[in-house]
Design a protein around this motif. Structure first.
Motif, mmCIF file in Angstrom:
data_model
loop_
_atom_site.group_PDB
_atom_site.id
_atom_site.type_symbol
_atom_site.label_atom_id
_atom_site.label_comp_id
_atom_site.label_asym_id
_atom_site.label_seq_id
_atom_site.Cartn_x
_atom_site.Cartn_y
_atom_site.Cartn_z
ATOM 1 N N LEU A 1 0.854 -1.181 0.000
ATOM 2 C CA LEU A 1 0.000 0.000 0.000
ATOM 3 C C LEU A 1 0.894 1.236 0.000
ATOM 4 N N LYS A 2 0.815 2.015 -1.079
ATOM 5 C CA LYS A 2 1.649 3.210 -1.217
ATOM 6 C C LYS A 2 0.825 4.437 -0.845
ATOM 7 N N LEU A 3 1.359 5.223 0.082
ATOM 8 C CA LEU A 3 0.672 6.374 0.627
ATOM 9 C C LEU A 3 1.504 7.633 0.415
ATOM 10 N N PRO A 4 0.868 8.810 0.454
ATOM 11 C CA PRO A 4 1.638 10.051 0.358
ATOM 12 C C PRO A 4 2.633 10.172 1.520
ATOM 13 N N TYR A 5 3.737 10.842 1.272
ATOM 14 C CA TYR A 5 4.824 10.989 2.239
ATOM 15 C C TYR A 5 4.360 11.668 3.530
ATOM 16 N N SER A 6 3.379 12.536 3.434
ATOM 17 C CA SER A 6 2.906 13.300 4.594
ATOM 18 C C SER A 6 1.904 12.529 5.456
ATOM 19 N N SER A 7 1.634 11.277 5.116
ATOM 20 C CA SER A 7 0.669 10.483 5.878
ATOM 21 C C SER A 7 1.223 10.103 7.248
ATOM 22 N N PRO B 1 -8.599 1.564 10.599
ATOM 23 C CA PRO B 1 -7.730 2.674 10.199
ATOM 24 C C PRO B 1 -6.260 2.251 10.175
ATOM 25 N N ILE B 2 -5.580 2.605 9.080
ATOM 26 C CA ILE B 2 -4.168 2.263 8.935
ATOM 27 C C ILE B 2 -3.284 3.517 8.892
ATOM 28 N N ALA B 3 -3.860 4.646 8.452
ATOM 29 C CA ALA B 3 -3.101 5.901 8.364
ATOM 30 C C ALA B 3 -4.052 7.088 8.223
ATOM 31 N N ASN B 4 -3.511 8.263 8.487
ATOM 32 C CA ASN B 4 -4.219 9.519 8.235
ATOM 33 C C ASN B 4 -3.488 10.258 7.135
ATOM 34 N N ILE B 5 -4.226 10.847 6.228
ATOM 35 C CA ILE B 5 -3.620 11.617 5.148
ATOM 36 C C ILE B 5 -3.227 12.968 5.709
ATOM 37 N N GLY B 6 -1.953 13.328 5.531
ATOM 38 C CA GLY B 6 -1.462 14.613 6.018
ATOM 39 C C GLY B 6 -1.750 15.720 5.024
ATOM 40 N N GLU B 7 -1.552 16.936 5.478
ATOM 41 C CA GLU B 7 -1.784 18.102 4.610
ATOM 42 C C GLU B 7 -0.467 18.526 3.989
#
Length: 193
Positions: free
Chosen positions: A166-172, A187-193
């Motif tokens: 699972l590839k997520l944005p760096y800010s997660s 829940p596995i992660a929160n998306i950062g701003e």
């Protein structure tokens, strides 16, 4: 409940079992095969714990094998492992980690699964820079039912065993660690701003 991709397989297995029992006698082997097929294709209902748009849900019942940080491409990778044994007591389903309007599925041939084994992988691309690389293991059951849009936590396919990257944005912000056993739709992660 049974996954839609397994209904035909289980129906055929039931017909064979009933005909064999009617013509010959009860077969423990056929009954065991029927039970294993049911366990592989079972489809438990899972509630979405958080409907917040910033929360990324786990796509599968799996164990967190590794977490990698790629500073060049500005992404995090969470590698999940589904084993053959876990397919019998956990669900084999894959679910959408976020709400997505346009899902893309790219088949990649010859991706390395283990040291001496290569498999055909599916690179499933969601919105918001989130993607999932699915590498099935040997003798794995896999099936994808990808439509143009999916709600968060909705079923997108089936994988009995293999690796899911699972590839997520760096800010997660990750909510799991290496070695954690997680269930789909948690829940596995929160998306950062």
């Amino acid at each position: 409940m049974i996954a839609s991709s397994g209904k035909k397989v289980i129906l055929i297995a039931w017909v064979i079992f009933i005909l064999y029992t009617f013509i010959f006698s009860f077969s423990y082997l056929l009954f065991a095969i029927l039970v294993i097929l049911y366990l592989l294709y079972k489809s438990p209902e899972r509630e979405i714990n958080d409907d917040d748009a910033g929360v990324i849900l786990s796509p599968a019942d799996a164990k967190v094998l590794a977490i990698n940080i790629d500073e060049n491409n500005k992404e995090l990778s969470v590698i999940l492992k589904k084993s053959h044994i876990s397919a019998l007591y956990y669900s084999s389903e894959l679910r959408a980690p976020i709400k997505c309007e346009n899902i893309q599925n790219i088949v990649k041939n010859g991706m390395q699964y283990s040291k001496n084994y290569f498999s055909n992988a599916n690179h499933i691309i969601f919105d918001k820079g989130i993607s999932m690389l699915v590498k099935p293991a040997r003798f794995s059951i896999k099936n994808f039912n990808l439509q143009s849009s999916r709600k968060k936590g909705q079923r997108i396919g089936l994988l009995s065993s293999g690796l899911i990257e699972l590839k997520l944005p760096y800010s997660s912000t990750l909510l799991v660690g290496v070695g954690d056993k997680i269930l789909a739709n948690s829940p596995i992660a929160n998306i950062g701003e």
